[in-house]
Design an enzyme around this catalytic site. Structure first.
Site, PDB file in Angstrom:
ATOM      1  N   ASP A  54       1.753  -2.679  -9.671  1.00 15.99           N
ATOM      2  CA  ASP A  54       0.557  -2.392 -10.481  1.00 15.99           C
ATOM      3  C   ASP A  54       0.494  -0.899 -10.813  1.00 15.99           C
ATOM      4  OD1 ASP A  54      -0.129  -1.482  -7.955  1.00 15.99           O
ATOM      5  OD2 ASP A  54      -2.053  -2.524  -7.857  1.00 15.99           O
ATOM      6  N   SER A  55       1.494  -0.148 -10.347  1.00 15.36           N
ATOM      7  CA  SER A  55       1.650   1.241 -10.794  1.00 15.36           C
ATOM      8  C   SER A  55       1.906   1.299 -12.300  1.00 15.36           C
ATOM      9  CB  SER A  55       2.807   1.914 -10.049  1.00 15.36           C
ATOM     10  OG  SER A  55       3.969   1.100 -10.104  1.00 15.36           O
ATOM     11  N   ASP A  81       3.019  -7.543  -8.054  1.00 18.16           N
ATOM     12  CA  ASP A  81       1.811  -7.054  -7.395  1.00 18.16           C
ATOM     13  C   ASP A  81       0.609  -7.873  -7.826  1.00 18.16           C
ATOM     14  OD1 ASP A  81       1.804  -5.031  -5.504  1.00 18.16           O
ATOM     15  OD2 ASP A  81       2.100  -3.447  -6.999  1.00 18.16           O
ATOM     16  N   LYS A 119       3.020  -9.426  -3.992  1.00 17.79           N
ATOM     17  CA  LYS A 119       2.695  -8.381  -3.009  1.00 17.79           C
ATOM     18  C   LYS A 119       1.197  -8.138  -3.081  1.00 17.79           C
ATOM     19  CE  LYS A 119       3.748  -3.794  -3.545  1.00 17.79           C
ATOM     20  NZ  LYS A 119       2.410  -3.157  -3.541  1.00 17.79           N
ATOM     21  N   GLU A 172      -2.107  -5.694  -1.108  1.00 18.96           N
ATOM     22  CA  GLU A 172      -2.412  -4.543  -0.254  1.00 18.96           C
ATOM     23  C   GLU A 172      -3.400  -4.946   0.840  1.00 18.96           C
ATOM     24  OE1 GLU A 172      -3.610  -1.137  -2.542  1.00 18.96           O
ATOM     25  OE2 GLU A 172      -1.857  -1.278  -3.865  1.00 18.96           O
ATOM     26  N   GLU A 215       3.577   2.744   2.876  1.00 17.26           N
ATOM     27  CA  GLU A 215       3.480   3.839   1.886  1.00 17.26           C
ATOM     28  C   GLU A 215       2.712   5.035   2.435  1.00 17.26           C
ATOM     29  OE1 GLU A 215       2.045   2.812  -2.048  1.00 17.26           O
ATOM     30  OE2 GLU A 215       2.003   4.925  -2.651  1.00 17.26           O
TER      31      GLU A 215
HETATM   32  O1  KIV Z   1       2.635  -0.465  -7.567  1.00 18.94           O
HETATM   33  C1  KIV Z   1       3.689  -0.020  -7.074  1.00 18.94           C
HETATM   34  O2  KIV Z   1       4.579   0.466  -7.769  1.00 18.94           O
HETATM   35  C2  KIV Z   1       3.830  -0.092  -5.631  1.00 18.94           C
HETATM   36  C3  KIV Z   1       4.980   0.641  -5.016  1.00 18.94           C
HETATM   37  C4  KIV Z   1       4.821   2.074  -5.186  1.00 18.94           C
HETATM   38  C5  KIV Z   1       5.205   0.239  -3.615  1.00 18.94           C
HETATM   39  O3  KIV Z   1       3.042  -0.707  -4.979  1.00 18.94           O
END
Ligand code: KIV
Length: 290
Positions: A67-68, A106, A136, A138, A205
């Site tokens: 989600d980056s 994510d 994924k 959090e 992280e």
């Molecule tokens: O969103 C993302 O890119 C991430 C990584 C930095 C682990 O969660």
């Protein structure tokens, strides 16, 4: 039925060339750590587009549709505004562009925290729309029940502890975690809870190195470090960060290239050629047949 798996191979220049490689699976990733040892560290990078996935695929074990993409692709200030639809669109592109890596998507903020049922709805939507193998999310202890619920219903989950960017408004910023005893104990407890719940790997992280090492020793599934330690069972970076697309990157990023500089120089050359009318040249123009 989703049509997102299909790529118009007759017209797209992003047509992936099938490589003679079989796609890795989540169980194979999980089994890379055996009795606390990962002989060959796991390689993960973020990917958001089909072409990027094509370029990264053969060199990685996992591609993370992170989600980056909020900051990297959309210029947003944080990951909070990311939607399921954004993740589904980019996830489908990455699956189309890859043949080898496990693709993990994510779960965006607000799509899984309310209940385990909400998490199943969102995660199953992402897997159906994209063809990715896993999601994924959090959070640690608070998410353990959800991880177990998803895993038991056919959705493999990668956890994410330490600096969790979706919690930026609670954490108050993106600084490294685990400097106080309380914080350190909580990170270890979070990782253990995810491991016990059946997470197949856990991203660690922005955590001080001794705590990242302690977590790696304490849990049975692989840890994937980012701003953590080379002793983690694998590593992940945001691809654009390590390629040098941005001037400002977190301290833990190693810039392997200066892609931004290369793009700027190339675009300057193009602009100069357009202005002096030397582009397009004879090779790029069509003449009537004689
Ligand atoms: O969103 C993302 O890119 C991430 C990584 C930095 C682990 O969660």
């Amino acid at each position: 039925m989703s049509t997102t798996f299909q790529l118009d191979t007759s017209t797209s220049r992003a047509n992936p060339t099938p490589a003679p490689m079989k796609r890795l699976t989540v169980p194979k990733i999980r089994l890379r750590k055996q009795d606390g040892v990962t002989a060959e560290p796991l390689v993960m990078l973020t990917a958001y587009t089909a072409r990027q996935a094509q370029l990264l695929d053969a060199h990685c074990d996992m591609l993370l549709v992170g989600d980056s993409l909020a900051q990297v692709i959309y210029g947003l200030p944080s990951t909070i505004p990311v939607t399921l639809e954004m993740m589904a669109n980019h996830g489908a592109a990455v699956v189309r562009g890859s043949y080898h890596s496990v693709v993990i998507i994510d779960m965006p903020f607000g799509s899984y925290e309310a209940s385990k049922e909400q998490a199943f709805e969102s995660a199953s939507y992402l897997l159906k729309q994209t063809g990715a193998a896993a999601v994924k999310l959090e959070g640690g202890e608070a998410m353990a029940e959800t991880v177990e619920f998803l895993n038991k219903r056919g959705i493999p989950v990668m956890g994410h502890v330490g600096l969790t960017p979706q919690a930026v408004n609670v954490l108050g910023g993106y600084m490294a975690r685990g400097r106080s005893d309380n914080e350190a104990d909580k990170i270890v407890a979070d990782a253990k809870a995810l491991d016990d719940a059946g997470a197949f790997a856990v991203v660690v992280e922005g955590v001080v190195e001794p705590i990242a090492i302690e977590v790696t020793k304490a849990i049975s599934c692989p840890t994937i470090g980012i701003g953590a330690s080379a002793q983690c069972d694998g590593q992940v970076l945001v691809t654009e960060d390590m390629l040098g697309m941005f001037d400002r990157v977190p301290r833990f990023v190693k810039k392997y290239e200066d892609i931004a500089g290369m793009i700027e120089n190339t675009v300057k050359t193009y602009a100069d050629e357009v202005r002096e009318r030397s582009f397009p040249g004879p090779d790029q123009t069509y003449q009537p047949k004689k």
